[in-house]
Design a protein around this motif. Structure first.
Motif, PDB file in Angstrom:
ATOM      1  N   ASN A   1       0.824  -1.209   0.000  1.00 56.72           N
ATOM      2  CA  ASN A   1       0.000   0.000   0.000  1.00 56.72           C
ATOM      3  C   ASN A   1       0.854   1.254   0.000  1.00 56.72           C
ATOM      4  O   ASN A   1       1.709   1.429   0.871  1.00 56.72           O
ATOM      5  N   LEU A   2       0.611   2.124  -0.974  1.00 53.33           N
ATOM      6  CA  LEU A   2       1.364   3.363  -1.115  1.00 53.33           C
ATOM      7  C   LEU A   2       0.386   4.526  -1.163  1.00 53.33           C
ATOM      8  O   LEU A   2      -0.693   4.426  -1.756  1.00 53.33           O
ATOM      9  N   LEU A   3       0.758   5.632  -0.555  1.00 52.49           N
ATOM     10  CA  LEU A   3      -0.075   6.831  -0.570  1.00 52.49           C
ATOM     11  C   LEU A   3       0.790   8.033  -0.923  1.00 52.49           C
ATOM     12  O   LEU A   3       1.899   8.191  -0.386  1.00 52.49           O
ATOM     13  N   ILE A   4       0.289   8.872  -1.819  1.00 55.78           N
ATOM     14  CA  ILE A   4       0.956  10.134  -2.160  1.00 55.78           C
ATOM     15  C   ILE A   4       0.081  11.266  -1.645  1.00 55.78           C
ATOM     16  O   ILE A   4      -1.111  11.315  -1.949  1.00 55.78           O
TER      17      ILE A   4
ATOM     18  N   VAL B   1       4.155   2.596   2.234  1.00 51.59           N
ATOM     19  CA  VAL B   1       5.005   3.678   1.726  1.00 51.59           C
ATOM     20  C   VAL B   1       4.187   4.962   1.659  1.00 51.59           C
ATOM     21  O   VAL B   1       3.117   4.988   1.047  1.00 51.59           O
ATOM     22  N   LEU B   2       4.706   6.006   2.290  1.00 44.58           N
ATOM     23  CA  LEU B   2       4.078   7.326   2.230  1.00 44.58           C
ATOM     24  C   LEU B   2       5.004   8.259   1.469  1.00 44.58           C
ATOM     25  O   LEU B   2       6.138   8.500   1.894  1.00 44.58           O
ATOM     26  N   ILE B   3       4.527   8.765   0.347  1.00 45.72           N
ATOM     27  CA  ILE B   3       5.245   9.778  -0.422  1.00 45.72           C
ATOM     28  C   ILE B   3       4.638  11.124  -0.045  1.00 45.72           C
ATOM     29  O   ILE B   3       3.576  11.494  -0.548  1.00 45.72           O
ATOM     30  N   ALA B   4       5.278  11.834   0.861  1.00 50.72           N
ATOM     31  CA  ALA B   4       4.730  13.088   1.379  1.00 50.72           C
ATOM     32  C   ALA B   4       5.224  14.246   0.530  1.00 50.72           C
ATOM     33  O   ALA B   4       6.136  14.989   0.913  1.00 50.72           O
ATOM     34  N   ALA B   5       4.605  14.415  -0.638  1.00 53.15           N
ATOM     35  CA  ALA B   5       4.940  15.562  -1.470  1.00 53.15           C
ATOM     36  C   ALA B   5       4.553  16.853  -0.765  1.00 53.15           C
ATOM     37  O   ALA B   5       5.136  17.905  -1.012  1.00 53.15           O
ATOM     38  N   ASP B   6       3.566  16.768   0.123  1.00 53.01           N
ATOM     39  CA  ASP B   6       3.214  17.887   0.997  1.00 53.01           C
ATOM     40  C   ASP B   6       3.076  17.341   2.411  1.00 53.01           C
ATOM     41  O   ASP B   6       2.171  16.548   2.692  1.00 53.01           O
ATOM     42  N   MET B   7       3.955  17.759   3.303  1.00 55.08           N
ATOM     43  CA  MET B   7       3.921  17.226   4.667  1.00 55.08           C
ATOM     44  C   MET B   7       2.717  17.731   5.445  1.00 55.08           C
ATOM     45  O   MET B   7       2.287  17.083   6.405  1.00 55.08           O
ATOM     46  N   LEU B   8       2.154  18.869   5.062  1.00 58.20           N
ATOM     47  CA  LEU B   8       0.985  19.377   5.772  1.00 58.20           C
ATOM     48  C   LEU B   8      -0.202  18.439   5.584  1.00 58.20           C
ATOM     49  O   LEU B   8      -0.912  18.117   6.541  1.00 58.20           O
ATOM     50  N   VAL B   9      -0.425  17.970   4.358  1.00 56.10           N
ATOM     51  CA  VAL B   9      -1.491  17.009   4.111  1.00 56.10           C
ATOM     52  C   VAL B   9      -1.145  15.670   4.773  1.00 56.10           C
ATOM     53  O   VAL B   9      -2.002  15.009   5.363  1.00 56.10           O
ATOM     54  N   ALA B  10       0.131  15.286   4.685  1.00 57.21           N
ATOM     55  CA  ALA B  10       0.547  13.996   5.247  1.00 57.21           C
ATOM     56  C   ALA B  10       0.362  13.947   6.757  1.00 57.21           C
ATOM     57  O   ALA B  10       0.093  12.876   7.324  1.00 57.21           O
TER      58      ALA B  10
END
Length: 928
Positions: free
Chosen positions: A724-727, A793-802
């Motif tokens: 499971n991956l999340l962007i 896997v978490l791809i935090a392109a924006d840490m505020l949303v993450a």
């Protein structure tokens, strides 16, 4: 796992007639029309198709996909003609069934019709549906109404559930659970309509329409059976008739006594409903349809109940395809012998009352306990508001499964969900990334009003006037803009109201609101924004000729006698024809005095605000279709005093804070700036104009050829279970594109994948998350959403949303590995409050605590240096994750997917390679 790149073509989604294809839910809808024609042609029939709906009420871009496939549409005799509004589109689709009844013959043996719209469009079109459904369908035609429901009102003004409306209209309702169902049920829906003479409805939710995956597209799979246990509903007289006063009562009889039973017979003959999981002789029976079926399967997976375990427990799922009217024989056979029957469905109970009606007359000793919105004793059980997540369903399952058959693993899994929810609630940031006006958005300027004014928002982008704290009144139904004021004015101490109205809404139905205001002699000013696009839903063109001159002429014909035009380019009106003689033209700098003058006018007045959509300017400039000033605006941070006037004047999210050795200053984000230049409206000596220059970048020196191949071979993440991956990112920054590339890479590599893009108002700079799930070949993935406490896997392109609660609830400190962009873009809060309630370092600490491993680097900054645009940061994060061995796809698969996508190929490949070589910023280092 060994990956071998396969020969994939983007056209496969529509042209393959056997095998498997990768497509989205929307593309599956498009394919329904093609496959219907192909099947007819195989049968020697010459049929056509007609598709219509309202562009401003889309199903995630259905109209755009149809437009892009126009060559194939023509080849299959399918006409796509959008409607001015939803009810007119429905009336046009209705007409397709009456071609042979016109007395002039037809060029085709039959024409199918497809209507599309969101739930408000269903409400608007109810009268047309009622008439069209009663009047019948052609034997070789058929009609399908696709309704986009929004259970959580993420892109709607209210939460939606259309099944009950369709049931009231007496239209059978199909409810697909996944992408395969979208294609299969779409074809069944048209065939059912042909057989029964009824229109068929199909519910479309974001979890299917905004998802993508790999499905079976073999045409040979589609075999449609006519029921043998019910009479042909058309009998010796065709049900497809015109409605006249003389025959209008006949239709009620035929719908209830012939056609609806025929629809149930069709479902029975084609096995649309049935046991799809678990025991063949169950004691506990679960009934679900649509998205709820997938959520239920995911809940079972969370607590470790697979097929074998379900058989041990004596548990089974009866999947319903047609949720109204439920086919009674199948559900009765399933219920017979059960101890408990649990109906799992979102929102209000829909199937549960039907099932209880079917079982009501059974002897008490034969009738199972029915659990649904309530327990058998009447206590609340499953919620009827918002929606049921898989995590919500888990405790319900434990409530009906006997304790003796609950292993410790089940209870531990349930505890883990609760613990993670508590962790998320305690650690989530209070700050939010809210959608907001795009940089240079005309709504950002036009929605300003004089101090003390009252203003009603409109539909679409105008809704963000509420976020900008400019709307004093709540939203209204589309087409009723400003009309509530007519009821308020006689009793209000306020003497005047401003009402915002978009050009697309004006053409849709808003002109009637102005007519009503004129008839009531209301004291109101309509502010009609002409931004040259249906901006909120993808920038589509208007469905008809529309211009500021035409709007002025139309409202003048309605009786409006005070009309002005306000524009950022008044010179375009010099010598222009078409405006009524008394209409005056003003520069947007005069907006406030013009509005004060209109507010003093005793009657209905109209201001037409003429400024092209900023997002459309950006799109058109990229294609060379719109002038692109060779000028850029910068802030000299040695002169800037951080007074904030530039933010106040422009209301623009591209004016950002920047920390310097001399304190906080302002700068212009060149990656997002749309060159509106309204930030210089005040007086500030710190602005610097630069002509004929562009951002400095090193991309010209980067050779994309073999960049990925030149990397050290990364370890490919194993697929022993679903990965499971999340962007998480910001709307408009390419997050969904990255997810699509990863999914296509999986398809190229021959593994299973499902994705889901959660966007809402993300196209306006709001939060966006993309779920991407991978599995080994042949292994089923239980729904596109990542379950709670299950993120790998978490791809935090924006840490505020993450760092928000929804994302943190998916993480688990013993499982999740996070790769983050160390730079956090300012939110709308900075524009409104001149401050930020979050810190990048604190967000990083939160994500570190939520993760087994955490790495971050300034992907946005490096992307700007290398490519001149921060949008490539997302691809850099993918490159980093790839090199760390966190992804189950190969470098070749990613490169092939990027080339298939066809957008900025060299730069995106180079960005992946650059990300793989980027060193992380360690927590506590000066990088924060």
């Amino acid at each position: 796992m060994t990956h071998v790149a396969r020969n994939i073509d983007l056209a496969d989604k529509y042209t393959l007639e056997q095998g498997r294809a990768y497509l989205t839910g929307i593309q599956a809808l498009v394919r329904v029309g093609f496959d219907r024609i192909r099947l007819d042609r195989r049968a020697g029939l010459k049929t056509g198709g007609f598709i219509s709906g309202y562009r401003g009420s889309p199903l995630g871009g259905y109209d755009q996909q149809l437009q892009s496939a126009r060559t194939l549409l023509r080849a299959h005799d399918i006409v796509f003609q959008p409607g001015v509004n939803e009810e007119l589109a429905a009336a046009a689709v209705w007409g397709t069934q009456k071609v042979d009844l016109a007395g002039q013959g037809s060029t085709h043996q039959g024409v199918f019709g497809i209507w599309y719209g969101k739930a408000p469009g269903v409400d608007r079109s109810g009268d047309v549906f009622r008439h069209a459904n009663a009047s019948g369908t052609a034997r070789l035609g058929g009609c399908l109404a696709i309704a986009g429901d929004d259970h959580l009102a993420k892109s709607s003004t209210v939460a939606c559930q259309s099944e009950l409306t369709f049931a009231d209209l007496e239209m059978p309702v199909l409810n697909p659970a996944d992408l395969q169902d979208v294609l299969d049920y779409g074809l069944h829906g048209l065939e059912l309509s042909r057989w029964s003479g009824l229109w068929t409805a199909m519910i479309a939710l974001a979890d299917t329409m905004d998802s993508s995956g790999i499905i079976n597209v073999d045409l040979d799979r589609h075999v449609f059976n006519r029921p043998l246990d019910v009479a042909d509903p058309r009998g010796d007289s065709d049900l497809n008739k015109k409605i006249f006063l003389a025959n209008r009562l006949e239709f009620e009889v035929s719908v209830r006594e012939r056609r609806l039973p025929a629809a149930q017979g069709y479902a029975r003959a084609n096995g649309l409903d049935g046991v799809r999981f678990g025991s063949r002789r169950p004691r506990i029976g679960l009934v679900a349809t649509g998205k709820a079926y997938r959520d239920l399967r995911q809940a079972l997976d969370i607590i470790g109940i697979d097929e074998a375990r379900a058989r041990e427990i004596g548990l089974a799922i009866y999947k319903v395809a047609m949720s109204w009217p439920i086919e009674p024989n199948g559900i009765a056979a399933f219920a017979r012998g059960l101890e408990k029957l649990v109906v799992v469905e979102h929102k209000r109970g829909f199937m549960e009352p039907q099932i209880k009606d079917i079982l009501f007359h059974w002897p008490e000793h034969m009738r199972p306990e029915v659990w649904g919105k309530t327990t058998p004793k009447g206590a609340p059980f499953l919620a009827s508001v918002r929606e049921l997540s898989s995590a919500d369903i888990v405790p319900a399952l434990l409530a009906v499964i006997p304790e003796a058959q609950q292993g410790e693993d089940m209870r531990a899994a349930a505890r883990r969900l609760v613990e993670q929810s508590v962790f998320a609630a305690g650690h989530a940031t209070d700050a939010r990334r809210s959608p907001y006006f795009c940089s240079g958005c005309p709504h950002s300027s036009s929605t300003k009003t004089p101090e003390g004014s009252r203003a009603m928002p409109g539909i679409g982008c105008h809704a963000m006037a509420e976020i900008a704290e400019r709307a004093t009144d709540g939203v209204v139904a589309m087409g009723g803009e400003g009309v509530p004021w007519i009821g308020q004015q006689p009793f209000s101490k306020d003497g005047h109201m401003f009402a915002n109205l978009g050009d697309g809404t004006f053409y849709h139905s808003g002109s009637l609101a102005i007519r009503q205001a004129v008839a009531a002699k209301a004291h109101i000013t309509y502010k009609i924004l002409y931004n040259d696009a249906v901006a909120m839903t993808g920038g589509q063109v208007h469905d008809g000729p529309l211009s500021p001159q035409k709007i002025a002429a139309l409202v003048r014909a309605e009786g409006v006698e005070r009309i002005v035009v306000v524009t950022d380019e008044p010179e375009r009106y010099d010598g222009a024809n078409g405006l009524p003689a008394f209409v005056t033209v003003h520069h947007r700098d005069e907006l406030m005095p013009v509005q004060k003058d209109l507010a003093a006018y005793p009657g209905v007045s109209v201001m037409i605000y003429d400024q092209t959509c900023a997002a459309e300017k950006r799109r058109r400039r990229k294609k060379g279709h719109y002038p692109d000033p060779a000028t850029r605006l910068f802030v000299n941070d040695r002169v800037c005093e951080d007074c904030g006037d530039c933010s106040v004047q422009s209301n623009c999210v591209s004016v950002e804070p920047i920390e310097t050795d001399f304190g906080r200053k302002r700068h212009i984000n060149q990656s997002s700036c749309n060159k509106d230049f309204s930030c210089v409206s005040g007086f500030c000596p710190s602005f610097v104009w630069v002509d004929g220059a562009g951002p400095r970048k090193a991309a010209g020196r980067l050779d994309a050829h073999d960049l990925l191949a030149g990397l050290a071979d990364p370890a490919i993440a194993p697929l022993e279970r679903t990965l499971n991956l999340l962007i998480t990112g910001i709307g408009g920054n390419g997050v969904t594109t990255v997810a699509a590339v990863l999914a296509m890479a999986a398809h190229v590599d021959g593994i299973e994948t499902l994705t889901l893009d959660m966007t809402g108002l993300a196209q306006k700079g709001g939060p966006v998350t993309s779920h991407v799930r991978f599995a080994a070949p042949g292994r089923e993935i239980e729904g596109p959403r990542v379950p709670l406490a299950s993120l790998d896997v978490l791809i935090a392109a924006d840490m505020l949303v993450a760092a928000g609660g929804e994302t943190l609830a998916m993480t688990h400190r013993d499982r999740t590995r996070t790769v983050a962009n160390g730079r956090v873009a300012p939110s709308a809060e900075f524009v409104l409050r001149q401050t930020q309630s979050f810190e990048a370092a604190k967000l990083a600490r939160t994500l570190g605590e939520a993760s087994l491993g955490f790495d971050a680097f300034d992907a946005a900054g490096i992307a700007e240096q290398l490519f001149g645009d921060a949008i490539y940061a997302n691809m850099m994060l993918i490159g980093y994750a790839l090199q760390k061995g966190l992804l189950p796809v190969s470098p070749l698969g990613i490169e092939t997917a990027i080339r298939l996508n066809g957008a900025s190929v060299a730069q995106n490949i180079a960005a992946v390679a650059a990300g793989a070589r980027s060193p992380p910023i360690r927590r506590g280092s000066s990088g924060w």
